[in-house]
Scaffold this motif. Structure first.
Motif, PDB file in Angstrom:
ATOM      1  N   UNK A  49      11.105  -0.174  -1.078  1.00  0.00           N
ATOM      2  CA  UNK A  49      11.967  -1.350  -1.230  1.00  0.00           C
ATOM      3  C   UNK A  49      12.919  -1.160  -2.414  1.00  0.00           C
ATOM      4  N   UNK A  50      13.339   0.089  -2.583  1.00  0.00           N
ATOM      5  CA  UNK A  50      14.096   0.473  -3.773  1.00  0.00           C
ATOM      6  C   UNK A  50      15.194  -0.506  -4.189  1.00  0.00           C
ATOM      7  N   UNK A  51      15.961  -0.998  -3.227  1.00  0.00           N
ATOM      8  CA  UNK A  51      17.111  -1.811  -3.597  1.00  0.00           C
ATOM      9  C   UNK A  51      16.791  -3.265  -3.848  1.00  0.00           C
ATOM     10  N   UNK A  52      15.573  -3.648  -3.572  1.00  0.00           N
ATOM     11  CA  UNK A  52      15.255  -5.083  -3.594  1.00  0.00           C
ATOM     12  C   UNK A  52      14.442  -5.528  -4.807  1.00  0.00           C
ATOM     13  N   UNK A  53      14.327  -4.644  -5.786  1.00  0.00           N
ATOM     14  CA  UNK A  53      13.490  -4.990  -6.937  1.00  0.00           C
ATOM     15  C   UNK A  53      13.979  -6.261  -7.615  1.00  0.00           C
ATOM     16  N   UNK A  54      15.273  -6.301  -7.900  1.00  0.00           N
ATOM     17  CA  UNK A  54      15.833  -7.445  -8.612  1.00  0.00           C
ATOM     18  C   UNK A  54      15.695  -8.725  -7.797  1.00  0.00           C
ATOM     19  N   UNK A  55      16.024  -8.638  -6.519  1.00  0.00           N
ATOM     20  CA  UNK A  55      15.952  -9.832  -5.661  1.00  0.00           C
ATOM     21  C   UNK A  55      14.510 -10.323  -5.560  1.00  0.00           C
ATOM     22  N   UNK A  56      13.586  -9.380  -5.461  1.00  0.00           N
ATOM     23  CA  UNK A  56      12.176  -9.777  -5.382  1.00  0.00           C
ATOM     24  C   UNK A  56      11.746 -10.478  -6.666  1.00  0.00           C
ATOM     25  N   UNK A 102       0.822  -1.223   0.000  1.00  0.00           N
ATOM     26  CA  UNK A 102       0.000   0.000   0.000  1.00  0.00           C
ATOM     27  C   UNK A 102       0.849   1.264   0.000  1.00  0.00           C
ATOM     28  N   UNK A 103       1.819   1.320   0.874  1.00  0.00           N
ATOM     29  CA  UNK A 103       2.628   2.532   0.966  1.00  0.00           C
ATOM     30  C   UNK A 103       4.021   2.268   0.422  1.00  0.00           C
ATOM     31  N   UNK A 104       4.070   1.933  -0.833  1.00  0.00           N
ATOM     32  CA  UNK A 104       5.359   1.631  -1.444  1.00  0.00           C
ATOM     33  C   UNK A 104       5.960   2.875  -2.104  1.00  0.00           C
ATOM     34  N   UNK A 109      21.478   3.143  -5.148  1.00  0.00           N
ATOM     35  CA  UNK A 109      22.138   4.443  -5.138  1.00  0.00           C
ATOM     36  C   UNK A 109      21.365   5.413  -4.234  1.00  0.00           C
ATOM     37  N   UNK A 110      20.048   5.273  -4.267  1.00  0.00           N
ATOM     38  CA  UNK A 110      19.212   6.248  -3.554  1.00  0.00           C
ATOM     39  C   UNK A 110      19.285   6.054  -2.043  1.00  0.00           C
ATOM     40  N   UNK A 111      19.170   4.839  -1.606  1.00  0.00           N
ATOM     41  CA  UNK A 111      19.282   4.505  -0.188  1.00  0.00           C
ATOM     42  C   UNK A 111      18.436   5.391   0.716  1.00  0.00           C
ATOM     43  N   UNK A 112      17.286   5.752   0.253  1.00  0.00           N
ATOM     44  CA  UNK A 112      16.396   6.573   1.080  1.00  0.00           C
ATOM     45  C   UNK A 112      17.014   7.902   1.470  1.00  0.00           C
ATOM     46  N   UNK A 113      18.066   8.293   0.769  1.00  0.00           N
ATOM     47  CA  UNK A 113      18.783   9.513   1.134  1.00  0.00           C
ATOM     48  C   UNK A 113      17.993  10.733   0.682  1.00  0.00           C
ATOM     49  N   UNK A 114      17.603  11.531   1.654  1.00  0.00           N
ATOM     50  CA  UNK A 114      16.686  12.635   1.364  1.00  0.00           C
ATOM     51  C   UNK A 114      17.234  13.568   0.294  1.00  0.00           C
ATOM     52  N   UNK A 115      18.485  13.895   0.415  1.00  0.00           N
ATOM     53  CA  UNK A 115      19.038  14.866  -0.519  1.00  0.00           C
ATOM     54  C   UNK A 115      19.073  14.323  -1.943  1.00  0.00           C
ATOM     55  N   UNK A 116      19.425  13.063  -2.074  1.00  0.00           N
ATOM     56  CA  UNK A 116      19.467  12.459  -3.407  1.00  0.00           C
ATOM     57  C   UNK A 116      18.069  12.508  -4.024  1.00  0.00           C
ATOM     58  N   UNK A 117      17.078  12.137  -3.212  1.00  0.00           N
ATOM     59  CA  UNK A 117      15.708  12.112  -3.752  1.00  0.00           C
ATOM     60  C   UNK A 117      15.243  13.522  -4.110  1.00  0.00           C
ATOM     61  N   UNK A 118      15.556  14.467  -3.246  1.00  0.00           N
ATOM     62  CA  UNK A 118      15.174  15.853  -3.543  1.00  0.00           C
ATOM     63  C   UNK A 118      15.822  16.333  -4.836  1.00  0.00           C
ATOM     64  N   UNK A 119      17.082  15.956  -5.010  1.00  0.00           N
ATOM     65  CA  UNK A 119      17.805  16.411  -6.202  1.00  0.00           C
ATOM     66  C   UNK A 119      17.194  15.813  -7.461  1.00  0.00           C
ATOM     67  N   UNK A 120      16.909  14.524  -7.405  1.00  0.00           N
ATOM     68  CA  UNK A 120      16.294  13.876  -8.571  1.00  0.00           C
ATOM     69  C   UNK A 120      14.911  14.497  -8.826  1.00  0.00           C
TER      70      UNK A 120
END
Ligand SMILES: CC(C)(COP(=O)(O)O)[C@@H](O)C(=O)NCCC(=O)O
Ligand SMILES: [Mn+2]
Length: 901
Positions: free
Chosen positions: A413-420, A219-221, A383-394
């Motif tokens: 779950x940004x980093x787990x797409x491939x594994x999922x 739901x809150x992905x 790359x994003x790692x939930x990093x606020x600044x990176x997300x804001x910049x993008x």
């Protein structure tokens, strides 16, 4: 709020310290499952395995407590591990399942029969139930990953589910699905160390199926992140495609996704996470990606980047929409200054690099979205790692170039797409059939500490969890709750530490936002919701900071009292005290984490906090903290029930209905979760308080739709309305609340020919009555009342309890049934998007819903609209809520009636 501190991250980053330990734990441990709750059939918290039980047969003695069950059709080659082995990180997903202890007694079978509950609506999920765990390791430390897999025996996937996990070696042909370049590179190592073969899965395929699953099932992905503000986006499953998926790993892939399995890699760039890390390492001497990212938070890129203002003498170039602070040329300033690398701060270099790369990716992504007319862009990858600044910049780049037309979205779950995706490629899992309401995400004990320097073997049993907590504290790494803490408790062995001023939540705590996914296919959406799509259970939105602070304070202040009750419920032993302390610490840590980042666990409402508290208690094996209090109050209330029933029977129909509703409201005062009420209990006996409360019931109540309800029930003038066919009564507390409030109301409905279904919690929460406890209470009450007795018999409620009835009375006239169903949750509130299948079945013929209590009808569902008539009854036992919600005062009452919409 605790400010982040710099830490050197190493080794494994793990999502669930519930089951994984820190360095502190040295022993080799074999994981043992936590004991399931006694006698409870729905385990939202500890999801049960859902196996293919067709043709199941009990082996051996039927009378045995846990006889072995033969599952002839259960495929036993279910793997429960998949990997994405990237250039920098290994992402691992594993599945765990637990012994099924479903209680299916005679009463339950009868209710199910009556309600027509079958398993027909459940499709055949090969891995129904269980949990998905998300873990990551640095690729350079692959041996730690292999140790982890080995210690948890995750590579022994093909085995009998009844004896999992086991020490059995993997079979000759055991395979693990994996994607990413490392699936090729490390295949031999896996064979050598674990004896398993790696089956390679296509990376793009995996990314897409992982993203599709997450966007449909969680739901809150997806969320937007602009100027530090995170907002979850509700994705309509039917309107998901097409979208652009931008996966930022070492390099970047841009994939146009048109449907399940339908996609095309339309672009990419070699300037990605690897570039940031590689250049950053050379230029700053940082030892890890996280360190580099951390550094950027303290940087100032204007010392390195050439800005528009540098060129235009501090002015904007407004004619073409460029502000003075816009970067004209990344690293451009360094060409005109006669400086060496050492003359620049590593912080500034890191930030310049981060902005350069993020802008570039954002811009290329937008151009590709434009190229294909795509409005939605989802960014994933580590790359994003939930990093606020990176997300804001993008986000800024996408916003800037699209002039606000397109929006960047990120995935929890940004980093787990491939594994999922690799996990889902095990065809037999059927994971992709799961729907959003069948998944419950839980954040166990370790969640607030996640991703720290985890490099020990997996955590074992409860005792080891507690030790971990204690040692963590002793090491001076106690978490600081940025909320007022209650004074040191009297219960714990060491009491609570006075919160220190230094927060030691992991410095990058905000980066990992995934919990453990519980797969519970038996959950259903409550069929009587008028519009499930717009339904929002929480009335109180904790994204309002003032609200958040207030409720965090309330819960913190209640903590020591709760620990006292919990410890007492377990006999006050030293073991219980240790568990009590560990619970308090773990819950405080959750609060601190959420105070720091309220959206860390998804969209946060008050109901989630109250449920988290119950989950946390269960995690430390406090299964029913208010057990004795509930029993005492039930007994006291049952003793006065005959007098109350007599009094009611002497009244006219009109007066009786009013007195009954008054009675429900008055008895709702018995709430052990409310500070004010608990203080009140010191002032008198249960019955005195109940009488006092009833005396104060003066109409008009703060919200008073009684007349409308009465008209629907009794009609007006000569008009006699049809009674309701079936009423669902969502009951609340034990004691007076159920015995003197809701049961007499149920009796009135039964008397009028309405079937009654009492809907109660599956698991204990505060002093709420549970579905397991209700039949005995009804049986006791039925001793004093023919109506209840006949109805309870007809509803199959008195299967065992009838033997207790002394007078040998048997109702001859057929009666409408009184039934009990469990609601599927263990919280003082209820989210009607995820209820038990029994309740969903009962709802099909219901035309009246009565929600009782603050948790179920005010904190949640106050604004819920139903397809049938709905009555919401509660006493407001909190001053702030009273003022805010109904512009009233503490102890005001709510009687909200809404005819079918
Ligand atoms: C947890 C509760 C919702 C339970 O209330 P109930 O549903 O039993 O009426 C309520 O006790 C509550 O909101 N307590 C916290 C607020 C307080 O202590 O004032
Ligand atoms: Mn309650």
């Amino acid at each position: 709020m605790a400010s982040p501190t710099t830490k050197n991250h190493s080794h494994i980053e793990i999502d669930d310290i519930n089951e994984e330990s820190q360095q502190i734990t040295e022993k080799d441990i074999v994981e043992k499952d936590m004991a399931p709750l006694p006698g409870s059939s729905i385990h939202r918290s500890s999801s049960r395995p859902q196996l293919d039980v067709s043709g199941a047969a009990i082996q051996g003695n039927f009378e045995e407590k846990d006889p072995a069950i033969l599952l002839p059709n259960q495929t036993d080659d279910i793997s429960h591990l998949a990997l994405d082995i990237g250039g920098s990180l290994i992402k691992l997903i594993y599945f765990s399942r637990h012994a099924d202890r479903q209680v299916d007694d005679g009463r339950k079978r009868k209710v199910k029969e009556r309600l027509g509950v079958t398993n027909g609506s459940r499709r055949s999920y090969p891995i129904l139930g269980g949990r998905l765990h998300f873990v990551k390791f640095e690729t350079s430390k692959i041996n730690e990953c292999l140790d982890f897999i080995h210690s948890k025996q995750l590579h022994c996937g093909g085995m009998d589910p009844r004896c999992w996990p086991s020490d059995a070696p993997p079979s000759e042909n055991a395979v693990i699905k994996a994607t990413g370049g490392g699936a090729y590179k490390f295949a031999d190592l896996f064979k050598e160390r674990l004896g398993v073969s790696i089956e390679k899965e296509d990376e793009m395929n995996c990314l897409v199926s992982g993203a599709n699953f997450l966007l449909k099932a969680i739901r809150h992905e997806a969320f937007t992140h602009m100027e530090g503000h995170k907002e979850f986006v509700q994705i309509d499953q039917n309107d998901l495609f097409p979208y652009l998926l931008v996966n930022i790993g070492s390099g970047v892939s841009m994939i146009k996704v048109d449907g399940d399995g339908q996609f095309q890699r339309v672009s990419g760039t070699n300037v990605g996470g690897g570039t940031y890390w590689g250049l950053g390492r050379l230029l700053t001497k940082c030892k890890s990606f996280d360190e580099l990212l951390e550094l950027s938070q303290r940087g100032d890129n204007s010392t390195i980047d050439m800005l528009v203002g540098d060129i235009y003498g501090g002015m904007d170039y407004s004619k073409i929409g460029l502000s003075a602070s816009t970067i004209a040329s990344s690293f451009g300033k360094t060409i005109s200054e006669n400086k060496d690398l050492e003359d620049y701060k590593p912080e500034d270099i890191s930030l310049s690099l981060l902005r350069m790369i993020s802008y570039n990716i954002g811009q290329i992504a937008y151009l590709n979205a434009l190229r294909f007319g795509l409005k939605r862009i989802f960014f994933g990858g580590f790359f994003i790692r939930g990093h606020a600044y990176t997300m804001d910049t993008i986000s800024f780049a996408v916003q800037f170039w699209s002039k606000g037309d397109a929006q960047a979205m990120f995935l929890r779950h940004e980093g787990f797409l491939g594994a999922l995706g690799a996990f889902m490629s095990y065809e037999k899992h059927g994971l992709d059939d799961l729907m959003v309401h069948q998944l419950v995400e839980r954040f166990p004990m370790g969640a607030p500490y996640i991703g720290g320097n985890v490099h020990g073997p997996p955590l074992g049993d409860l005792n080891e969890k507690i030790s971990w907590m204690e040692k963590f504290v002793r090491k001076g790494t106690e978490i600081t709750a940025p909320v007022p803490m209650a004074p040191p408790a009297t219960t714990g062995l060491g009491g609570f530490e006075v919160p220190s001023s230094k927060g030691v939540l992991r410095s990058d705590a905000s980066k990992l936002n995934v919990g453990v996914l519980h797969l519970v296919p038996s959950l259903e959406v409550f069929p009587l919701l008028a519009d499930p799509k717009t339904y929002e259970p929480n009335t109180i939105d904790l994204s309002d900071h003032g609200e958040l602070e207030y409720w965090f304070t309330v819960l913190s202040e209640h903590l020591s009292d709760l620990v006292d009750k919990a410890v007492a419920s377990e006999g006050g032993t030293d073991d219980a005290k240790r568990r009590g302390d560990a619970f308090a610490r773990a819950f405080s840590a959750h609060l601190a984490r959420l105070m720091e980042e309220p959206a860390a666990y998804g969209k946060l409402g008050l109901a989630n906090l109250l449920e988290l508290r119950e989950e946390c208690l269960r995690e430390f094996h406090f299964f029913d903290a208010y057990r004795t209090i509930k029993q005492r109050e039930n007994e006291a209330s049952l003793a006065v029930l005959p007098d109350l029933l007599m009094e009611l029977d002497s009244l006219t129909e009109d007066m009786r209905l009013l007195t009954l509703i008054e009675g429900v409201l008055a008895a709702n005062i018995f709430d052990w979760g409310s500070r004010a009420c608990v203080d009140l209990y010191h002032k008198g006996t249960i019955i005195e308080i109940y009488r006092m409360s009833r005396k104060k019931m003066q109409r008009p109540w703060r919200v008073d739709d009684f007349d409308a309800f009465k008209e629907r029930m009794l009609g007006s003038g000569d008009r006699k309305p049809q009674p309701h066919k079936r009423a669902l009564l969502f009951v609340d507390n034990s004691g007076a609340d159920i015995v003197l409030g809701m049961l007499p109301l149920a009796r009135e409905l039964l008397r009028r020919g309405t079937e009654v279904v009492l809907v109660a919690n599956s698991l204990p929460a505060l002093n709420d009555v549970t579905a397991m406890e209700l039949p005995d209470i009804v049986a006791e009450a039925a001793k004093h009342c023919d109506i209840l007795r006949g109805a309870a018999e007809a509803g199959g409620l008195l299967v065992d309890a009838m033997s207790n009835i002394q007078d040998g009375y048997k109702e001859n006239t057929p009666s409408v049934p009184l039934m009990v169903v469990e609601n599927g949750c263990g919280s003082p509130c209820i989210d009607l998007r995820q209820v038990s299948s029994e309740l969903a079945a009962a709802a099909k013929d219901a035309d009246l819903v009565i929600l009782e209590g603050m948790g179920r009808s005010l904190h949640t569902n106050y604004n819920a609209k139903f397809k049938c008539d709905a009555l919401k009854l509660a006493m407001v036992k909190n001053q702030r809520l009273a003022a805010k919600l109904v512009k009233g005062n503490i102890y005001d009452c709510v009687c909200r009636y809404e005819p079918a919409s």
